[in-house]
Design an enzyme around this catalytic site. Structure first.
Site, short mmCIF file in Angstrom:
data_model
loop_
_atom_site.label_atom_id
_atom_site.label_comp_id
_atom_site.label_asym_id
_atom_site.label_seq_id
_atom_site.Cartn_x
_atom_site.Cartn_y
_atom_site.Cartn_z
N ARG A 1 0.84 -1.21 0.00
CA ARG A 1 0.00 0.00 0.00
C ARG A 1 0.87 1.26 0.00
O ARG A 1 0.59 2.22 -0.71
CB ARG A 1 -0.94 -0.01 1.22
N LEU B 1 -1.09 7.33 8.71
CA LEU B 1 -2.27 6.46 8.72
C LEU B 1 -2.04 5.28 7.77
O LEU B 1 -2.74 5.14 6.76
CB LEU B 1 -3.51 7.24 8.29
N PRO B 2 -1.07 4.42 8.09
CA PRO B 2 -0.86 3.26 7.22
C PRO B 2 -2.10 2.37 7.24
O PRO B 2 -2.75 2.23 8.28
CB PRO B 2 0.35 2.55 7.83
N HIS B 3 -2.43 1.80 6.08
CA HIS B 3 -3.62 0.95 6.02
C HIS B 3 -3.46 -0.07 4.90
O HIS B 3 -2.69 0.12 3.98
CB HIS B 3 -4.89 1.79 5.83
N ALA B 4 -4.23 -1.14 5.04
CA ALA B 4 -4.17 -2.22 4.04
C ALA B 4 -5.43 -3.08 4.14
O ALA B 4 -6.07 -3.14 5.19
CB ALA B 4 -2.94 -3.08 4.28
#
Length: 154
Positions: A50, A64-67
């Site tokens: 991501r 705001l890391p997201h996956a």
């Protein structure tokens, strides 16, 4: 939806050891494995994939890391407060010291976006970020995040 709906009380850590974005992702992988039973390698790989699309450092010391991950049935999150800021390729080119990671099911359309908007709105509040940075106790941090989110939802 509130922060309490996606962040377990056990999903908060204050860490001193993160020295890079990759190290932070490994810390999140460890936490995701213990909190949600997710595979560490799958989490780290998904976060790295991501991130390769564009940085998730949103500015003002926040990331705001997201996956999206297989095996999840609902959106869930983890929060890290770093004792020492790290470079995260943020949009404002400033290092980050607060990271709220979100993990969503593969097919989580609008719920993932709602959670991302909620967390983004919460961490855009300077007062909340100041309180988060002033505390090292995970239960206090949880209270700050969940009380502010509940007040915004009301």
């Amino acid at each position: 939806m509130t922060i309490q709906d996606i962040l377990p009380a056990t999903g908060i850590k204050v860490i001193a050891s993160a020295t890079s974005k990759k190290r932070l992702f490994h810390d999140l992988g460890d936490m995701a494995e213990s909190c949600f039973g997710l595979d560490h390698t799958t989490v780290v790989d998904a976060l790295m994939d991501r991130e390769s699309l564009g940085p998730t450092g949103v500015g003002h010391g926040v990331a705001l890391p997201h996956a999206r991950l297989p095996g999840l049935t609902k959106v869930c999150g983890l929060f890290l407060r770093l004792k020492k800021s790290i470079d995260f390729d943020a949009v404002d080119r400033q290092p980050i010291d607060l990271a709220f990671a979100l993990f969503a099911p593969q097919d989580a359309g609008v719920e993932h976006l709602k959670a991302l908007a909620l967390v983004s709105r919460t961490l855009r509040d300077e007062n909340i970020c100041t309180k988060l940075r002033a505390n090292e106790d995970p239960s206090t941090i949880y209270t700050i995040l969940t009380e502010m989110s509940a007040a915004q939802a009301a």
